[in-house]
Structure formats: C-alpha cells, structure tokens
Design a protein around this motif. Structure first.
Motif, PDB file in Angstrom:
ATOM      1  N   GLU A 147       0.842  -1.198   0.000  1.00  9.47           N
ATOM      2  CA  GLU A 147       0.000   0.000   0.000  1.00  9.47           C
ATOM      3  C   GLU A 147       0.881   1.254   0.000  1.00  9.47           C
ATOM      4  O   GLU A 147       0.620   2.215  -0.727  1.00  9.47           O
ATOM      5  CB  GLU A 147      -0.925  -0.009   1.217  1.00  9.47           C
ATOM      6  N   ASP A 148       1.928   1.238   0.816  1.00  8.29           N
ATOM      7  CA  ASP A 148       2.830   2.391   0.884  1.00  8.29           C
ATOM      8  C   ASP A 148       3.507   2.667  -0.460  1.00  8.29           C
ATOM      9  O   ASP A 148       3.705   3.826  -0.835  1.00  8.29           O
ATOM     10  CB  ASP A 148       3.901   2.186   1.964  1.00  8.29           C
ATOM     11  N   PHE A 149       3.869   1.603  -1.182  1.00  6.64           N
ATOM     12  CA  PHE A 149       4.521   1.786  -2.473  1.00  6.64           C
ATOM     13  C   PHE A 149       3.580   2.474  -3.467  1.00  6.64           C
ATOM     14  O   PHE A 149       3.961   3.426  -4.150  1.00  6.64           O
ATOM     15  CB  PHE A 149       5.009   0.443  -3.030  1.00  6.64           C
ATOM     16  N   ILE A 150       2.337   2.009  -3.559  1.00  4.57           N
ATOM     17  CA  ILE A 150       1.366   2.633  -4.468  1.00  4.57           C
ATOM     18  C   ILE A 150       1.132   4.084  -4.055  1.00  4.57           C
ATOM     19  O   ILE A 150       1.102   4.987  -4.903  1.00  4.57           O
ATOM     20  CB  ILE A 150       0.040   1.843  -4.500  1.00  4.57           C
ATOM     21  N   GLN A 151       1.005   4.330  -2.752  1.00  2.00           N
ATOM     22  CA  GLN A 151       0.815   5.704  -2.274  1.00  2.00           C
ATOM     23  C   GLN A 151       2.029   6.576  -2.596  1.00  2.00           C
ATOM     24  O   GLN A 151       1.889   7.761  -2.914  1.00  2.00           O
ATOM     25  CB  GLN A 151       0.520   5.737  -0.773  1.00  2.00           C
ATOM     26  N   SER A 152       3.229   5.994  -2.553  1.00  2.00           N
ATOM     27  CA  SER A 152       4.429   6.788  -2.865  1.00  2.00           C
ATOM     28  C   SER A 152       4.477   7.182  -4.333  1.00  2.00           C
ATOM     29  O   SER A 152       5.017   8.230  -4.678  1.00  2.00           O
ATOM     30  CB  SER A 152       5.701   6.029  -2.469  1.00  2.00           C
ATOM     31  N   ILE A 153       3.912   6.361  -5.208  1.00  2.46           N
ATOM     32  CA  ILE A 153       3.821   6.725  -6.625  1.00  2.46           C
ATOM     33  C   ILE A 153       2.816   7.855  -6.789  1.00  2.46           C
ATOM     34  O   ILE A 153       3.077   8.852  -7.473  1.00  2.46           O
ATOM     35  CB  ILE A 153       3.430   5.513  -7.498  1.00  2.46           C
ATOM     36  N   ARG A 154       1.671   7.726  -6.137  1.00  2.74           N
ATOM     37  CA  ARG A 154       0.645   8.766  -6.218  1.00  2.74           C
ATOM     38  C   ARG A 154       1.138  10.098  -5.657  1.00  2.74           C
ATOM     39  O   ARG A 154       0.856  11.153  -6.208  1.00  2.74           O
ATOM     40  CB  ARG A 154      -0.599   8.343  -5.438  1.00  2.74           C
ATOM     41  N   ASN A 155       1.827  10.031  -4.535  1.00  2.00           N
ATOM     42  CA  ASN A 155       2.258  11.245  -3.821  1.00  2.00           C
ATOM     43  C   ASN A 155       3.763  11.407  -3.907  1.00  2.00           C
ATOM     44  O   ASN A 155       4.441  11.490  -2.899  1.00  2.00           O
ATOM     45  CB  ASN A 155       1.819  11.155  -2.353  1.00  2.00           C
ATOM     46  N   ASN A 156       4.285  11.489  -5.123  1.00  2.00           N
ATOM     47  CA  ASN A 156       5.745  11.508  -5.298  1.00  2.00           C
ATOM     48  C   ASN A 156       6.342  12.910  -5.281  1.00  2.00           C
ATOM     49  O   ASN A 156       7.520  13.074  -5.571  1.00  2.00           O
ATOM     50  CB  ASN A 156       6.129  10.761  -6.576  1.00  2.00           C
ATOM     51  N   GLY A 157       5.561  13.908  -4.974  1.00  2.00           N
ATOM     52  CA  GLY A 157       6.078  15.272  -4.881  1.00  2.00           C
ATOM     53  C   GLY A 157       6.099  16.028  -6.196  1.00  2.00           C
ATOM     54  O   GLY A 157       6.527  17.174  -6.245  1.00  2.00           O
ATOM     55  N   THR A 158       5.628  15.397  -7.261  1.00  2.00           N
ATOM     56  CA  THR A 158       5.596  16.055  -8.564  1.00  2.00           C
ATOM     57  C   THR A 158       4.438  17.047  -8.628  1.00  2.00           C
ATOM     58  O   THR A 158       3.350  16.768  -8.129  1.00  2.00           O
ATOM     59  CB  THR A 158       5.420  15.000  -9.681  1.00  2.00           C
ATOM     60  N   GLN A 159       4.689  18.169  -9.239  1.00  2.00           N
ATOM     61  CA  GLN A 159       3.649  19.150  -9.562  1.00  2.00           C
ATOM     62  C   GLN A 159       3.603  19.271 -11.079  1.00  2.00           C
ATOM     63  O   GLN A 159       4.633  19.257 -11.740  1.00  2.00           O
ATOM     64  CB  GLN A 159       3.969  20.519  -8.946  1.00  2.00           C
ATOM     65  N   CYS A 160       2.414  19.386 -11.638  1.00  2.00           N
ATOM     66  CA  CYS A 160       2.271  19.507 -13.079  1.00  2.00           C
ATOM     67  C   CYS A 160       1.082  20.412 -13.385  1.00  2.00           C
ATOM     68  O   CYS A 160       0.259  20.697 -12.517  1.00  2.00           O
ATOM     69  CB  CYS A 160       2.085  18.138 -13.722  1.00  2.00           C
ATOM     70  N   SER A 161       1.010  20.812 -14.628  1.00  2.00           N
ATOM     71  CA  SER A 161      -0.099  21.654 -15.068  1.00  2.00           C
ATOM     72  C   SER A 161      -1.228  20.775 -15.599  1.00  2.00           C
ATOM     73  O   SER A 161      -0.995  19.849 -16.378  1.00  2.00           O
ATOM     74  CB  SER A 161       0.385  22.612 -16.162  1.00  2.00           C
ATOM     75  N   TYR A 162      -2.432  21.088 -15.164  1.00  2.72           N
ATOM     76  CA  TYR A 162      -3.635  20.411 -15.652  1.00  2.72           C
ATOM     77  C   TYR A 162      -4.662  21.493 -15.954  1.00  2.72           C
ATOM     78  O   TYR A 162      -5.092  22.212 -15.054  1.00  2.72           O
ATOM     79  CB  TYR A 162      -4.164  19.422 -14.619  1.00  2.72           C
ATOM     80  N   ASN A 163      -4.999  21.649 -17.228  1.00  5.04           N
ATOM     81  CA  ASN A 163      -5.907  22.715 -17.660  1.00  5.04           C
ATOM     82  C   ASN A 163      -5.467  24.078 -17.124  1.00  5.04           C
ATOM     83  O   ASN A 163      -6.256  24.850 -16.582  1.00  5.04           O
ATOM     84  CB  ASN A 163      -7.353  22.401 -17.264  1.00  5.04           C
ATOM     85  N   SER A 164      -4.175  24.332 -17.236  1.00 10.38           N
ATOM     86  CA  SER A 164      -3.546  25.614 -16.873  1.00 10.38           C
ATOM     87  C   SER A 164      -3.520  25.891 -15.371  1.00 10.38           C
ATOM     88  O   SER A 164      -3.266  27.015 -14.949  1.00 10.38           O
ATOM     89  CB  SER A 164      -4.214  26.780 -17.601  1.00 10.38           C
ATOM     90  N   GLU A 165      -3.754  24.879 -14.547  1.00 13.02           N
ATOM     91  CA  GLU A 165      -3.630  25.023 -13.100  1.00 13.02           C
ATOM     92  C   GLU A 165      -2.690  23.943 -12.583  1.00 13.02           C
ATOM     93  O   GLU A 165      -2.630  22.854 -13.133  1.00 13.02           O
ATOM     94  CB  GLU A 165      -4.995  24.907 -12.426  1.00 13.02           C
ATOM     95  N   MET A 166      -1.974  24.255 -11.517  1.00  8.93           N
ATOM     96  CA  MET A 166      -1.027  23.299 -10.952  1.00  8.93           C
ATOM     97  C   MET A 166      -1.765  22.272 -10.086  1.00  8.93           C
ATOM     98  O   MET A 166      -2.718  22.597  -9.386  1.00  8.93           O
ATOM     99  CB  MET A 166       0.045  24.012 -10.126  1.00  8.93           C
ATOM    100  N   THR A 167      -1.298  21.023 -10.178  1.00  8.59           N
ATOM    101  CA  THR A 167      -1.880  19.930  -9.410  1.00  8.59           C
ATOM    102  C   THR A 167      -0.792  18.935  -9.035  1.00  8.59           C
ATOM    103  O   THR A 167       0.266  18.895  -9.666  1.00  8.59           O
ATOM    104  CB  THR A 167      -2.989  19.213 -10.230  1.00  8.59           C
ATOM    105  N   SER A 168      -1.070  18.137  -8.017  1.00 14.17           N
ATOM    106  CA  SER A 168      -0.149  17.051  -7.650  1.00 14.17           C
ATOM    107  C   SER A 168      -0.621  15.725  -8.238  1.00 14.17           C
ATOM    108  O   SER A 168       0.088  14.733  -8.141  1.00 14.17           O
ATOM    109  CB  SER A 168      -0.030  16.949  -6.126  1.00 14.17           C
ATOM    110  N   LEU A 169      -1.798  15.694  -8.846  1.00 14.90           N
ATOM    111  CA  LEU A 169      -2.272  14.488  -9.517  1.00 14.90           C
ATOM    112  C   LEU A 169      -1.760  14.545 -10.954  1.00 14.90           C
ATOM    113  O   LEU A 169      -2.393  15.133 -11.827  1.00 14.90           O
ATOM    114  CB  LEU A 169      -3.804  14.394  -9.493  1.00 14.90           C
ATOM    115  N   CYS A 170      -0.586  13.963 -11.167  1.00 14.84           N
ATOM    116  CA  CYS A 170       0.089  14.030 -12.468  1.00 14.84           C
ATOM    117  C   CYS A 170       0.090  12.700 -13.203  1.00 14.84           C
ATOM    118  O   CYS A 170       0.109  12.674 -14.428  1.00 14.84           O
ATOM    119  CB  CYS A 170       1.529  14.502 -12.283  1.00 14.84           C
ATOM    120  N   TYR A 171       0.106  11.605 -12.467  1.00 17.28           N
ATOM    121  CA  TYR A 171       0.215  10.288 -13.080  1.00 17.28           C
ATOM    122  C   TYR A 171      -1.025   9.448 -12.790  1.00 17.28           C
ATOM    123  O   TYR A 171      -1.510   9.408 -11.659  1.00 17.28           O
ATOM    124  CB  TYR A 171       1.459   9.559 -12.575  1.00 17.28           C
ATOM    125  N   LEU A 172      -1.517   8.779 -13.823  1.00 18.85           N
ATOM    126  CA  LEU A 172      -2.678   7.894 -13.702  1.00 18.85           C
ATOM    127  C   LEU A 172      -2.282   6.434 -13.792  1.00 18.85           C
ATOM    128  O   LEU A 172      -3.019   5.553 -13.344  1.00 18.85           O
ATOM    129  CB  LEU A 172      -3.679   8.208 -14.821  1.00 18.85           C
TER     130      LEU A 172
END
Length: 195
Positions: A147-172
C-alpha cells in the motif's frame, strides 16, 4: 504488447507492464475533462535525442524541430485524427528513421511539436522510475507491492499543469511491473485501488 484504451474521445497507449494507480472513475474524469493530450515531446541534446536525427529528413524535418518522448501516451481524438491522416511525415520517418532512431519515441513527439503543440500538455500520465540509469526503467515485482509503495507513486512530490492550473495528480498509470506483481496488486484492489 501495447494496449489501446479508447473511451469516446481519448486513446491511451499502455504496455502489458503498466498498471492503473487510480480507479476507473478517477482516470476517466481526468482524461475526459482535460483540454490537452498527454504526449511527452522534448528536445534531448544527446545521442539519445538529437543523435538519432537523420539529416536525410531535410528539408521537411529540421534538427531544431526534432523531439523525443515516451511511447506511452494519451491522445485526444482530434489530435489522433491529425496523426493518422498524415502521410507525408510518416513516410519520411518510415524511410529514414532506422536504429538508433525509434519511431515510437520520435515520430509523434516531433509531429506534434511541428504542427499541434498547442493541443498537447507535453507530459506523460505514466509514471516510470528511471533512477537506476541505463536504457531501461526499474521493474517492480511482487515483493515491491505494498500500500505504501502505491501511495508513494501517487504522492511523489511532482507538480504539473492540468488545464492551466497546478496539481499534484500528475500520473494515472505506472510502469514497469513484472507478472509476479499481479497477485499482490489484486490484494490491494478494494482498499488502495478502490476497484
């Protein structure tokens, strides 16, 4: 073998070693609501990028237009139509893109850069661990799946642009997972993955 996931307006190219890191409603909403496609397209000034360019592609494709990117991408239908309608640049790649040039890493990123960059987010929605270096990413087996490994992928500290706004949800999606990861991943479906 790559897999296409198509739902109304979007196509996602994944490999058999990719996994979703969120449930289907989250992935679907993220892709359908996006104003852009998710295709990496960057200038790589090394032998792995510019070094793969073939000057015989001139005058149609110049070195400054040449791009590299992951072959694992998401593309919206309107952009996919442009790509499959292209015969001129595809033919050039077919003729002159030979090893160490790989069309799956160069054709779509270069074509989008040249003609449709404004429709592209210029990033991937597939997380990959390149920390070990070399030509291949890290591969995760059953012993790595927690569970921790999957969560670490989700919450890896990356910030990205989504529809011109910054988000931490970058990878699906994430890769690269060995067949031995399947059973441990299935044990997380109702808790972490919410399937």
């Amino acid at each position: 073998m790559p897999y296409w996931i198509s739902q109304m307006n979007d196509f996602v190219l994944l490999s058999e070693s990719c996994i979703p890191i969120y449930n289907f409603p989250t992935v679907y909403k993220y892709l359908i609501r996006s104003e852009y496609s998710f295709v990496e397209s960057y200038d790589e000034p090394t032998r792995y990028g510019r070094g793969r360019y073939n000057r015989k592609m001139l005058p149609e494709i110049h070195l400054y237009q040449w791009r590299k990117g992951s072959q694992w991408f998401e593309i919206q239908r309107d952009l996919a139509v442009y790509l499959v309608s292209d015969t001129k640049y595809y033919t050039i790649f077919k003729k002159y893109c030979r090893p160490a040039c790989y069309p799956d890493e160069h054709y779509i990123p270069t074509y989008l850069n040249m003609f449709h960059g404004s429709l592209n987010s210029n990033r991937s929605v597939t997380w990959v661990d390149w920390s070990a270096g070399g030509p291949h990413p890290a591969t995760y087996s059953g012993v790595n799946i927690t569970e921790d490994f999957i969560q670490s992928i989700r919450n890896n500290g990356t910030q990205c642009s989504y529809n011109s706004e910054m988000t931490s949800l970058c990878y699906l999606f994430a890769r690269k997972f060995a067949p031995s990861a399947l059973v441990p991943l299935l044990s997380l479906t109702s808790t972490v993955m919410e399937f």
